[in-house]
Design an enzyme around this catalytic site. Structure first.
Site, short mmCIF file in Angstrom:
data_model
loop_
_atom_site.label_atom_id
_atom_site.label_comp_id
_atom_site.label_asym_id
_atom_site.label_seq_id
_atom_site.Cartn_x
_atom_site.Cartn_y
_atom_site.Cartn_z
N GLY A 62 0.84 -1.20 0.00
CA GLY A 62 0.00 0.00 0.00
C GLY A 62 0.87 1.23 0.00
O GLY A 62 2.06 1.16 0.33
N CYS B 115 5.44 -5.93 1.66
CA CYS B 115 5.76 -4.51 1.61
C CYS B 115 5.06 -3.73 2.74
O CYS B 115 5.40 -3.93 3.89
CB CYS B 115 5.43 -3.96 0.23
SG CYS B 115 6.29 -2.42 -0.11
N TYR B 116 4.05 -2.92 2.44
CA TYR B 116 3.35 -2.24 3.54
C TYR B 116 2.84 -3.26 4.55
O TYR B 116 2.86 -3.03 5.76
CB TYR B 116 2.18 -1.40 3.00
CG TYR B 116 1.38 -0.72 4.10
CD1 TYR B 116 1.80 0.50 4.62
CD2 TYR B 116 0.24 -1.32 4.64
CE1 TYR B 116 1.09 1.12 5.65
CE2 TYR B 116 -0.48 -0.72 5.67
CZ TYR B 116 -0.04 0.50 6.17
OH TYR B 116 -0.74 1.10 7.18
N HIS C 292 7.94 -7.48 -3.68
CA HIS C 292 6.64 -7.94 -4.21
C HIS C 292 6.78 -9.28 -4.95
O HIS C 292 7.22 -9.29 -6.09
CB HIS C 292 6.08 -6.88 -5.17
CG HIS C 292 5.64 -5.65 -4.47
ND1 HIS C 292 4.38 -5.50 -3.95
CD2 HIS C 292 6.31 -4.51 -4.17
CE1 HIS C 292 4.28 -4.32 -3.37
NE2 HIS C 292 5.44 -3.70 -3.49
N GLU D 258 4.45 -10.99 -6.15
CA GLU D 258 3.37 -11.16 -7.12
C GLU D 258 3.68 -10.59 -8.50
O GLU D 258 3.03 -10.92 -9.48
CB GLU D 258 2.08 -10.52 -6.58
CG GLU D 258 2.06 -9.00 -6.47
CD GLU D 258 2.69 -8.46 -5.18
OE1 GLU D 258 3.51 -9.16 -4.57
OE2 GLU D 258 2.37 -7.31 -4.79
N SER E 135 -25.51 -9.44 -24.66
CA SER E 135 -25.00 -8.38 -25.54
C SER E 135 -24.17 -8.97 -26.66
O SER E 135 -23.81 -8.28 -27.59
CB SER E 135 -24.13 -7.45 -24.71
OG SER E 135 -22.96 -8.15 -24.30
N GLY E 136 -23.83 -10.24 -26.55
CA GLY E 136 -22.92 -10.80 -27.54
C GLY E 136 -21.49 -10.82 -27.00
O GLY E 136 -20.62 -11.46 -27.55
N GLY E 137 -21.26 -10.08 -25.93
CA GLY E 137 -19.94 -10.06 -25.30
C GLY E 137 -19.71 -11.35 -24.52
O GLY E 137 -20.64 -12.13 -24.30
N VAL E 138 -18.47 -11.56 -24.12
CA VAL E 138 -18.10 -12.80 -23.45
C VAL E 138 -18.83 -12.95 -22.10
O VAL E 138 -19.40 -14.00 -21.80
CB VAL E 138 -16.57 -12.85 -23.19
CG1 VAL E 138 -16.17 -14.15 -22.54
CG2 VAL E 138 -15.81 -12.64 -24.47
N ASP E 139 -18.83 -11.87 -21.31
CA ASP E 139 -19.33 -11.99 -19.94
C ASP E 139 -20.80 -12.38 -19.87
O ASP E 139 -21.18 -13.29 -19.13
CB ASP E 139 -19.12 -10.69 -19.16
CG ASP E 139 -17.70 -10.19 -19.25
OD1 ASP E 139 -16.83 -11.00 -19.59
OD2 ASP E 139 -17.46 -9.00 -19.00
N SER E 140 -21.63 -11.68 -20.64
CA SER E 140 -23.05 -11.99 -20.57
C SER E 140 -23.34 -13.37 -21.16
O SER E 140 -24.20 -14.10 -20.66
CB SER E 140 -23.89 -10.91 -21.24
OG SER E 140 -23.60 -10.84 -22.61
N LYS F 200 -11.40 -11.71 -15.71
CA LYS F 200 -11.75 -11.89 -17.13
C LYS F 200 -11.15 -13.18 -17.73
O LYS F 200 -11.84 -13.92 -18.42
CB LYS F 200 -11.25 -10.68 -17.91
CG LYS F 200 -11.68 -10.65 -19.35
CD LYS F 200 -12.94 -9.86 -19.50
CE LYS F 200 -13.47 -9.88 -20.90
NZ LYS F 200 -14.75 -9.17 -21.00
#
Ligand code: XMP
Length: 535
Positions: free
Chosen positions: A56, A83-84, A192, A194, A246-251, A391
């Site tokens: 942080g 770190c923090y 870090h 990560e 919507s045609g998008g991946v998520d929906s 995602k």
């Protein structure tokens, strides 16, 4: 989500907090991020096998520094401070933190003084060339400490570790670059693990997750599907669910997952707003019906949208009109579904973190994610089965659910569709011209095998006319700009270096095949200072 072996990440505002969660999940261990000031009861309820305190931007000795409930150190659960998080640990457990004489940022060589637990298996230095490697090897044999490259970003350092802690690694700049209280399973790192710049970062995290916390790698998409479908079935009972596609991946993934859980109790509504890509509605509807036998209502509202867009040239007005009209159409259709109690949305984990994290509720949730709030009078309850996923995990889930790659790997497409790629007024004729040019751009990029390397590729219709010559005739037609960008998250982007041959074919085909276009240009702007879309 009830996965028994999970890691809790407390967020102290680091830009890398999400990355920690992803790294843990990559090891097939479920992880969640909660704000640093979450109550101890909530943590107990979460029942983590280990806790990671993120980095942080603050200093623990600042007046308003974020401090977690000290009881986290009394839960009998292993804790890793990064770190923090390390400084916080020292601060809370009686050590001493102070400003470092020199801010340490970037690459540093870590000398490991104890390779029994966290640094187990880290013995080799990765170097750029062989000559350097030999030199390092020599150093290693002379020096008992294995050396590894880590990424630092701190202005404070530990000057006195808390009681029970011993240093387990150092750098030239930080005598205590890592410390441990092995009896209590408390570990802390100044660097870090990560970030990709830390050479053995994944190994360090693995050592913590598997050796210290004793987690087992149980978090897989297969198990996610099993648990989630069960939970959806229980929650929904015999009621009905509606979902905007919507045609998008998520929906699409949301719909397929819910369909797997409750089948025909789900109805999807696909609104054709007239500014979709070529055969978009047919493709999505076809896929969902053919592969998954889903209830899907396709509403052709192209004319309705076009009417509203008539005479509008301002990009933000276009966005608003399309967003609002979408809600009206969706609402009208959803009301026809008797007994609908739930609205399914493809909200992802980054949206959730944005609104609950350390930084506080986000003021900028995208309007197209916000359908739920607008269906107030229907009193629909939300179902958001992807709210714990990133995602890339959604893509893995989609594949696991048997969705075709054509849907899973598609480029992002904006809610306002082609309307914000037609500069100036949107008309049905202009939309048709752009749709044809757009199809050619995508076809050729796919043919060249470049589609998956590119974040987004598309055509933009410019409202200027230029002179050309076709056959023996003078033409006076519009210009199309080709845009192709590489990006990781859409926040920044660079223009894709498409091969000249591919650009040549695209230009040739558009000018020859699309009536109304006699010139093609290529957009070579990066974001920032430009944006990906032209409007
Ligand atoms: P910009 O143009 O801001 O785009 O660099 C970044 C990413 O966001 C998408 N985008 C939108 N998506 N509604 C959406 O659903 C919008 O109004 C919108 N505007 C931009 C854009 O396609 C890119 O992926």
């Amino acid at each position: 989500m009830d996965f028994k072996e999970k890691i809790l990440i407390l967020d102290f505002g680091s830009q890398y907090t999400q990355l920690i969660a992803r790294r843990v999940r990559e090891q097939k261990v479920y992880s969640e991020i909660l704000p640093y000031n979450v109550t101890i009861e909530r943590i107990r309820e979460f029942a983590p096998k280990g806790i990671i305190l993120s980095g942080g931007p603050s200093s623990v000795y600042e007046k308003d520094a974020p401090i977690a409930d000290k009881k986290i150190f009394e839960l009998g659960v292993p804790v890793l401070g990064i770190c923090y998080g390390m400084q916080l640990m020292a601060h809370c457990l009686g050590g001493k933190v102070s400003k470092a004489a020199k801010r340490e940022y970037g690459r540093a060589e870590l000398m490991i003084d104890d390779d029994a637990d966290l640094f187990k298996g880290i013995v080799k230095q990765k170097t750029e060339d062989r000559r350097q490697k030999t030199e390092v090897k020599k150093t290693v044999t002379r020096h008992p400490s294995p050396v590894t490259v880590v990424w630092m970003s701190h202005g404070d350092k530990i000057v006195k570790p808390p009681k029970g802690f011993l240093p387990i690694a150092h750098t030239g700049n930080s005598p205590i670059a890592a410390m441990a209280d092995k009896a209590r399973n408390f570990y802390a790192l100044q660097f870090h693990p990560e970030v990709v710049h830390t050479d053995n970062g994944t190994k360090v995290l693995r050592n913590f997750i598997f050796n210290v916390c004793k987690c087992r790698p149980k978090w897989t998409m297969h198990s996610f599907i099993e648990t989630t479908t069960l939970a959806i079935r229980e929650k929904v009972g015999r009621d009905k669910v509606v979902c905007a596609i919507s045609g998008g991946v998520d929906s699409a993934v949301t719909a397929v997952l819910i369909n797997k859980a409750i089948g025909k109790q789900l109805t999807c509504i696909f609104v054709d707003n007239g500014v979709l890509r070529y055969k978009e509605a047919e493709k999505v509807e076809g896929m969902l019906k053919r592969h998954f036998h889903m209830n899907i209502i396709c509403v052709d509202s192209a004319q309705r949208f076009m009417k509203k867009l008539k005479g509008v040239t301002d990009p933000e007005r276009k966005r608003k009109i399309i967003g609002n009209e979408f809600i009206y159409v969706f609402e009208e259709e959803a009301k026809k579904i008797k007994g609908a109690k739930y609205l399914a949305q493809g909200t992802l984990y980054p949206d959730v973190i944005e609104s609950t994290s350390f930084k506080g509720p986000s003021a900028t949730i995208k309007s197209h994610h916000n359908v739920g709030g607008l269906l107030k009078d229907m009193k629909l309850k939300l179902i958001e089965p992807l709210r714990e996923l990133f995602k890339d995990e959604v893509r893995v889930l989609g594949r696991e659910l048997g969705m075709p790659d054509e849907i899973i790997s598609r480029h992002p497409f904006p809610g306002p569709g082609l309307a914000i790629r037609i500069i100036d007024e949107v008309t049905p004729q202009r939309t048709e011209i752009l749709r044809k040019a757009d199809t050619i751009v995508l076809e050729e990029i796919k043919k060249a095998g470049l589609y998956n390397e590119i974040w987004q590729a598309f055509a933009v219709l410019l409202p200027i006319k230029t002179v050309g010559v076709m056959g023996d005739e003078r033409t006076y037609e519009n210009v199309v700009a080709v845009r192709a960008v590489k990006s990781v998250d859409g926040m920044t982007a660079d223009w894709a270096r498409l091969p000249y041959e591919v650009l040549g074919i695209i230009s040739n085909r558009i000018i020859n095949e699309v009536k109304g276009i006699n010139r093609v240009v290529f957009d070579i702007s990066s974001k920032p200072p430009s944006t990906i879309e032209w409007e």
